[in-house]
Write a protein that holds these residues in place. Structure first.
Motif, short mmCIF file in Angstrom:
data_model
loop_
_atom_site.label_atom_id
_atom_site.label_comp_id
_atom_site.label_asym_id
_atom_site.label_seq_id
_atom_site.Cartn_x
_atom_site.Cartn_y
_atom_site.Cartn_z
N UNK A 81 0.70 -1.30 -0.03
CA UNK A 81 0.06 -0.20 -0.03
C UNK A 81 0.78 1.24 -0.03
N UNK A 82 1.91 1.26 0.93
CA UNK A 82 2.57 2.60 1.20
C UNK A 82 3.45 2.71 -0.41
N UNK A 83 3.97 1.57 -1.17
CA UNK A 83 4.62 1.68 -2.31
C UNK A 83 3.40 2.26 -3.26
N UNK A 84 2.42 1.86 -3.52
CA UNK A 84 1.24 2.26 -4.20
C UNK A 84 1.08 4.07 -4.16
N UNK A 85 0.84 4.47 -2.89
CA UNK A 85 0.91 5.84 -2.83
C UNK A 85 2.04 6.84 -2.62
N UNK A 86 3.32 5.96 -3.09
CA UNK A 86 4.55 6.69 -3.16
C UNK A 86 5.30 7.04 -1.96
N UNK A 87 4.90 6.29 -0.87
CA UNK A 87 5.77 6.61 0.52
C UNK A 87 6.83 5.46 0.62
N UNK A 88 7.71 5.86 -0.43
CA UNK A 88 8.95 4.81 -0.41
C UNK A 88 9.59 4.61 1.00
N UNK A 89 9.81 5.55 1.60
CA UNK A 89 10.70 5.39 2.74
C UNK A 89 9.99 4.60 3.78
N UNK A 90 8.46 4.83 3.95
CA UNK A 90 8.07 4.35 4.89
C UNK A 90 7.74 2.64 4.43
N UNK A 91 7.70 2.65 3.03
CA UNK A 91 7.71 1.11 2.48
C UNK A 91 8.84 0.36 2.72
N UNK A 92 9.87 1.01 2.64
CA UNK A 92 11.21 0.41 2.91
C UNK A 92 11.44 -0.12 4.17
N UNK A 93 11.08 0.81 5.22
CA UNK A 93 11.03 0.51 6.61
C UNK A 93 10.20 -0.53 6.91
N UNK A 94 9.09 -0.57 6.33
CA UNK A 94 8.25 -1.77 6.61
C UNK A 94 8.77 -3.08 6.26
N UNK A 95 9.48 -3.16 5.03
CA UNK A 95 9.97 -4.23 4.47
C UNK A 95 11.09 -4.82 5.51
N UNK A 96 11.93 -3.67 6.06
CA UNK A 96 13.20 -4.00 6.74
C UNK A 96 12.78 -4.62 7.99
N UNK A 97 11.55 -4.23 8.58
CA UNK A 97 11.01 -4.58 9.64
C UNK A 97 10.21 -5.98 9.77
N UNK A 98 9.96 -6.40 8.57
CA UNK A 98 9.38 -7.85 8.52
C UNK A 98 10.22 -9.22 8.90
N UNK A 99 9.43 -10.02 9.30
CA UNK A 99 10.20 -11.18 9.77
C UNK A 99 9.88 -12.24 8.50
N UNK A 100 11.06 -12.02 7.57
CA UNK A 100 10.81 -12.74 6.22
C UNK A 100 10.82 -14.05 6.26
N UNK A 101 11.38 -14.67 7.42
CA UNK A 101 11.19 -15.96 7.55
C UNK A 101 9.92 -16.54 7.67
#
Length: 406
Positions: free
Chosen positions: A118-138
């Protein structure tokens, strides 16, 4: 959980919605309603899927908060596809918090991934990147892992970073192959095509050429003075002067760049910047004022010299001047860029993504509809807009991006 529910859940995880429906189609208990909703979503009947998930949320009741939160996450995913960026997406953070509190790592991670989309869709790239970095990818399920890398690729493409974008697409392709779900492979292939497609036109002393994103990145990293009509900025190397909110100054800069190394006539500047076909003294006075403002704005990169005919651009350290343009220019290119994803958008969602008023977006949609470039279906709040034909450019350079500063 009974055996039919377990079997239906496994079928959905494997991307087999019809097999899941065979097991729960005639049941109206809460878990069955939720699984039927997910199956209908996979089959593309999103309206029915939303109804079933809302019914499941009500059926679970307040005593089963985790199950309700899972239904809300699934409804938010449908809302994202429908470009309904209102209430369902607003519930996502609450649902994620509930899932994390109860130890449901998998669905909590999936909710975070959806929020990053959603954040990527509305152009909030910094917030989207922080959200990805904070995810438990495993903890992400395989299907969400492919989407995770597609979001990372989208962020890199909008920031014009080709190698990170390619690496993320490669990771998405690997994750999609592991799932064996054809629709995921198609989505990854679409992202790969966008990365390789012409992203801009470069015009300068050597003529005009189409550039893929990798070559755009190389041009922007060079020491040339670039008038960037994709982002409405003047730039050279790491220094970027945004003129998004000053369209008159950008129009003047573009005309001066087109005339370089010569000068631009005052009449040409008046016509292109102000639309003044028959210039009078008030127009000439305004031109002097705006040229003065432009001179101050771009002083770190270039100077402006008055000539007998008009004005000339003088780069300070750049060896050349070029103009970066979309492959096809349109007054409403940003709206077309969003619609190019093939999904149906509401005018309110477009306004949110572009950071403008709904009325501004509606005027743009009306103009595009008159030109046969978009079409609508539905009425009132259910009205949605789609691109009638694919625009001649990918979206990475024209979609919302962070404000660029020098």
């Amino acid at each position: 959980m009974d055996s039919l529910i377990t079997a239906a859940a496994r079928a959905l995880a494997a991307g087999e919605p019809l097999a899941a429906l065979k097991r729960v189609a005639l049941r109206d208990d809460a878990p069955a309603l939720a699984l039927r909703g997910l199956a209908m979503a996979q089959l593309g009947d999103l309206a029915r899927a939303r109804e079933l998930l809302r019914a499941a949320t009500r059926a679970f009741g307040p005593k089963e908060p985790v199950a309700r939160a899972r239904c809300q996450v699934a409804e938010a995913e449908i809302a994202l596809v429908l470009r309904d960026l209102g209430r369902p997406m607003q519930m996502l953070d609450t649902a994620r918090t509930m899932l994390e509190a109860h130890g449901d790592r998998t669905n909590a991670a999936h909710a975070g991934y959806l929020d990053a989309r959603r954040l990527l869709l509305i152009g909030r790239l910094d917030q989207a990147e922080r959200m990805l970095d904070g995810l438990d990818t495993d903890a992400l399920p395989p299907t969400s892992r492919a989407g995770y890398w597609l979001v990372a690729a989208g962020i890199a493409m909008r920031r014009i970073r080709t190698q990170p974008a390619k690496a993320a697409i490669d990771q998405a392709a690997r994750a999609a192959r592991e799932t064996g779900i054809p629709s995921l492979a198609v989505e990854v292939d679409r992202a790969s095509q966008a990365l390789a497609a012409p992203a801009a036109r470069l015009t300068g002393r050597n003529g005009e050429q189409l550039l893929p994103l990798a070559e755009v990145e190389a041009v922007l990293a060079s020491d040339a003075l670039i008038v960037d009509a994709c982002r409405n900025a003047v730039r050279a190397g790491p220094t970027v002067i945004p003129l998004v909110s000053r369209p008159v100054l950008f129009a003047l800069a573009r005309v001066l760049a087109e005339a370089w190394p010569g000068d631009a006539a005052r009449e040409t500047l008046l016509i292109r910047a102000f639309g003044a076909r028959h210039a009078d003294e008030s127009h000439r006075a305004r031109l002097r004022v705006e040229i003065g403002r432009l001179r101050v704005a771009i002083r770190p990169l270039a100077g402006l010299t008055a000539t007998k005919r008009g004005f000339a651009l003088e780069p300070r350290d750049a060896g050349s001047v070029a103009i970066l343009l979309p492959p096809e220019e349109d007054d409403h290119a940003e709206v077309l860029a969003l619609l190019a994803d093939g999904e149906a958008w509401s005018s309110s969602a477009l306004a949110l993504a572009l950071g403008v008023s709904s009325r501004t977006v509606q005027r743009a949609l009306d103009a595009l509809a008159e030109g046969g470039k978009v079409e609508s279906f539905g009425r009132g709040r259910a009205c949605r807009w789609i691109a009638r034909k694919e625009p001649g450019f990918p979206t990475s350079l024209l979609l919302p991006a962070p404000t660029i500063t020098g």
